[in-house]
Design a protein around this motif. Structure first.
Motif, PDB file in Angstrom:
ATOM      1  N   VAL A 260       0.844  -1.187   0.000  1.00 23.42           N
ATOM      2  CA  VAL A 260       0.000   0.000   0.000  1.00 23.42           C
ATOM      3  C   VAL A 260       0.883   1.243   0.000  1.00 23.42           C
ATOM      4  CG1 VAL A 260      -1.849   1.232   1.186  1.00 23.42           C
ATOM      5  CG2 VAL A 260      -1.732  -1.254   1.334  1.00 23.42           C
TER       6      VAL A 260
ATOM      7  N   ALA B 244      -0.243  -8.348   6.872  1.00 30.28           N
ATOM      8  CA  ALA B 244      -1.504  -8.467   7.599  1.00 30.28           C
ATOM      9  C   ALA B 244      -1.607  -9.812   8.304  1.00 30.28           C
ATOM     10  CB  ALA B 244      -2.679  -8.278   6.647  1.00 30.28           C
TER      11      ALA B 244
ATOM     12  N   GLU C 116     -10.599  -9.721  17.408  1.00 32.40           N
ATOM     13  CA  GLU C 116     -11.293  -8.477  17.101  1.00 32.40           C
ATOM     14  C   GLU C 116     -11.116  -8.129  15.626  1.00 32.40           C
ATOM     15  OE1 GLU C 116     -10.640  -5.476  20.700  1.00 32.40           O
ATOM     16  OE2 GLU C 116      -9.003  -6.882  20.417  1.00 32.40           O
ATOM     17  N   SER C 117     -11.839  -7.120  15.214  1.00 29.41           N
ATOM     18  CA  SER C 117     -11.735  -6.609  13.859  1.00 29.41           C
ATOM     19  C   SER C 117     -10.299  -6.221  13.522  1.00 29.41           C
ATOM     20  CB  SER C 117     -12.590  -5.354  13.782  1.00 29.41           C
ATOM     21  OG  SER C 117     -13.472  -5.477  12.766  1.00 29.41           O
TER      22      SER C 117
ATOM     23  N   VAL D 178      -8.568 -12.012   5.854  1.00 32.18           N
ATOM     24  CA  VAL D 178      -7.462 -12.229   4.916  1.00 32.18           C
ATOM     25  C   VAL D 178      -7.039 -13.692   4.956  1.00 32.18           C
ATOM     26  CG1 VAL D 178      -5.080 -11.625   4.375  1.00 32.18           C
ATOM     27  CG2 VAL D 178      -6.684  -9.837   5.052  1.00 32.18           C
TER      28      VAL D 178
ATOM     29  N   PRO E 209      -3.529  -5.347  -4.218  1.00 32.67           N
ATOM     30  CA  PRO E 209      -2.331  -5.031  -3.440  1.00 32.67           C
ATOM     31  C   PRO E 209      -1.790  -6.222  -2.649  1.00 32.67           C
ATOM     32  CG  PRO E 209      -4.261  -4.307  -2.255  1.00 32.67           C
ATOM     33  CD  PRO E 209      -4.744  -4.853  -3.562  1.00 32.67           C
TER      34      PRO E 209
END
Ligand SMILES: Nc1ncnc2c1ncn2[C@@H]1O[C@H](COP(=O)(O)OP(=O)(O)O)[C@@H](O)[C@H]1O
Ligand SMILES: [Mg+2]
Lengths: 312, 329
Positions: free
Chosen positions: B19, B26, B45-46, B52, B65
């Motif tokens: 990015v 991630a 959690e979020s 992913v 990306p």
């Protein structure tokens, strides 16, 4: 569906009324006196005055409009001041060629624009994408008369590939197709750009949506994902754009027909206005407006066929 | 083919996102496995990297990306990350079905629900025409959609969110997958509908024998439905255990915090415990434990050294310096 068409027609009535009023009003406002045109260059002022009275031109404008409206509603659009033929018959002869020109223009430019736009979207950022966008910007920014003249200069005069004067016959004859080719190419050229650009951005938008991910998760091939789940949905805004651009296209048709001496409504309109042939000019404006309404109606129907969320 | 081997085994998976000139990792070396007929819960959690990770199994992380930077995803012996696209397509929607978090937008609005199921049937099972339609109706009936024979011709916008999610489940199950991945299938739904959908998934799992990977941020859901649990934090696995063991003896302070945050009927009315702070983006460099900044037990060692995932007891792994490894030995 029938319901929808009827509703559309009802909505069109006030629009038509407005068009009649505007067409009438414009011609009252522009310089030029129909009585002088009718009387001819050698007429004395007395003769012109007599004609004015006879035509009702000395009445108040609203009364004139009322009379005009009454006649239009009875299907009487008057006679051409120049040819003395009825306006209806003049228009009748010109509608076919213009419809053919529109058809011949859309039939190649819309699919090509959509195809190029999709190709640009899926190859975003590549040289292909840039080339396609450059071409469509050129198509939008070149004035239509310039494109027409280039077509005539190269395809017509220099390479002698195609005729560039008049109409060769109905569209289903070879001569008809040969004669309509250059006008249709010129007019389509200005339309590809907007369609391609709109398709590109719309496809890019749609390909980001969740349902496209679902389509991929079903194991569909990328081509199928792009065509059936990307392009298919992207067509909805593209069709709307085409509807909005019809006015632009009709304007282009006026120029194109004049340059190629193509005997359609556009050329008729220009001729009528230049020669102050008021009844004929009013008639052509009316027909162009009707064409606009009709095409938008078709677009609306297409739209509801493409998008099931639209109530039919 | 070895029946003892798990159906799905994710090994040290690493996923990067490129990015704006930076590389954001991630998912940072996630490992877990799912056996046939079992349900694995993935919680966190979020922003922890759950979606992913699940998309990676379908190899559907957008590239760019995204980029698979390392690790393996073994499905029935094949490494999905190096499988030719053609074979990967056969697996997607075929032997691996996936349900997404967003029922409102996951179906294509311009095709009927039936047509979308039929499309998948025709691609994978070669089922066409009337037979495919009959099968679609059967599936809609199976997922509990009322009057399936007429609903099959409905467009997604004519259905409620819960009904759309049922259609999504039918779609994911239509080719009898061996593995079902459900990424927060109930998060976007009303509480009552959530329970119905979870029940439905439980029933279907029993009927089909499919392995299930259920992603959720709700430990309550895990307790009800899963055999094993993986707790993720900031792109890593911090604790992994059979559900019963995890609930009986949670070891990672993050897991303990998540459990305290589950609303309970028997708890005294009052404020729900929450973990202070929020998940840092996984790629932010940190020397020690990622959770240290929010952890009530963190000491200097936690802030200096990253804890490895260690075996606490059979099947119970935890990445925390504070976990009492000796006690379990
Ligand atoms: N398409 C993407 N582009 C860039 N970053 C992404 C993309 N998808 C996910 N991420 C990043 O990866 C991290 C994990 O996201 P995700 O797996 O969706 O979390 P979860 O599902 O656990 O809530 C997030 O920090 C998110 O910003
Ligand atoms: Mg998610």
């Amino acid at each position: 569906m029938i319901d929808q068409i009827l509703r559309r027609l009802l909505i069109s009535i006030p629009v038509l009324f407005g068009v009649l009023f505007l067409g009438f009003g414009l011609l009252v406002l522009v310089p030029g006196d129909p009585a002088i045109v009718m009387a001819g260059p050698t007429a004395t002022p007395e003769i012109v005055a007599a004609i004015r009275t006879e035509m009702g031109l000395d009445d108040p404008v609203l009364v004139q409009f009322g009379t005009y409206l009454g006649r239009v509603l009875q299907g009487d659009l008057g006679r051409s001041l120049i040819s003395n033929k009825t306006v209806i018959s003049e228009l009748g002869a010109a509608i076919g060629p213009t419809a053919e020109l529109m058809f011949a223009c859309l039939i190649w430019s819309v699919p090509l624009g959509i195809g190029l736009g999709t190709l640009a979207a899926v190859s975003r950022g590549s040289i292909i994408d840039r080339a396609i966008m450059a071409i469509s910007v050129a198509g939008v920014s070149l004035p239509i008369f310039f494109i027409c003249l280039m077509m005539i200069q190269y395809l017509g005069v220099q390479w002698r590939l195609l005729p560039f004067i008049g109409r060769g016959g109905p569209l289903w004859t070879l001569e008809g197709i040969r004669h309509i080719a250059l006008p249709a190419l010129s007019l389509g050229a200005i339309f590809i750009g907007p369609v391609a650009r709109m398709t590109r951005s719309s496809v890019l938008e749609v390909l980001k949506l969740d349902h496209v991910r679902t389509a991929r998760a079903k194991g569909l091939s990328e081509t199928r994902v792009i065509l059936r789940h990307g392009l298919r949905n992207a067509l909805i805004p593209v069709v709307t754009l085409i509807g909005l651009q019809v006015g632009y296209l009709l304007g282009g048709a006026v120029v194109t027909e004049s340059i190629f001496s193509f005997p359609g409504i556009g050329r008729l309109a220009v001729g009528a206005i230049l020669s102050s042939d008021f009844p004929l000019a009013q008639g052509t404006i009316l027909v162009l407006a009707l064409g606009f309404i009709l095409i938008n109606m078709i677009v609306d129907i297409l739209y509801s066929l493409l998008d099931p969320r639209v109530q039919t | 083919m070895n029946d003892a081997a798990p159906l799905l085994e994710v090994r040290h998976l690493q996923v990067d996102f490129h990015v704006g000139g930076t590389v954001q990792r991630a998912v940072q070396g996630v490992s877990f496995s799912v056996a046939r007929g079992r349900t694995l819960g993935v919680v966190g959690e979020s922003g922890c990297g759950k979606s992913v990770t699940s998309l990676s199994i379908m190899r559907l992380v957008p590239q760019p990306p995204g980029q698979y930077a390392g690790g393996q995803i073994l499905f029935d012996g094949d490494d999905l990350l190096s499988l030719p696209e053609r074979r990967m397509r056969d697996l997607r929607g075929g032997r691996i079905g996936m349900i997404f978090q967003e029922p409102m937008t996951s179906l294509n609005p311009v095709y009927t629900c039936g047509a979308q199921i039929v499309e998948s049937l025709s691609v994978h099972s070669g089922l066409k025409g009337k037979a495919a339609r009959e099968r679609a109706i059967e599936l809609l009936d199976l997922v509990g959609l009322p009057s399936p024979a007429s609903r099959v011709d409905d467009y997604p916008h004519q259905l409620s969110g819960g009904q759309r999610q049922r259609v999504m489940i039918a779609l994911a199950l239509c080719n009898d997958p061996d593995l079902l991945i459900a990424d927060e299938p109930t998060t976007a739904l009303d509480v009552t509908i959530q329970a119905q959908i979870l029940d439905l998934m439980g029933n279907l799992r029993e009927r089909t024998g499919a392995a299930v990977m259920l992603v959720t941020h709700d430990l309550g859901v895990v307790a009800q439905t899963c055999d094993d649990v993986v707790v993720m934090y900031a792109g890593r696995v911090v604790e992994q255990a059979p559900t019963a063991a995890l609930f009986a003896d949670p070891q990672h302070p993050y897991t303990v915090g998540l459990m305290a945050a589950v609303p309970r009927i028997d708890a005294a009315a009052g404020r729900l415990a929450t973990i202070p702070g929020s998940v840092p983006p996984p790629w932010i460099e940190a020397k020690g434990c990622r959770f240290a900044s929010r952890c009530p037990l963190a000491d200097t060692r936690c802030r200096a050294e990253s804890p490895p995932l260690r075996d606490l007891s059979a099947g119970h792994h935890v990445a925390c310096w504070k976990a009492p490894i000796e006690a379990a030995a």
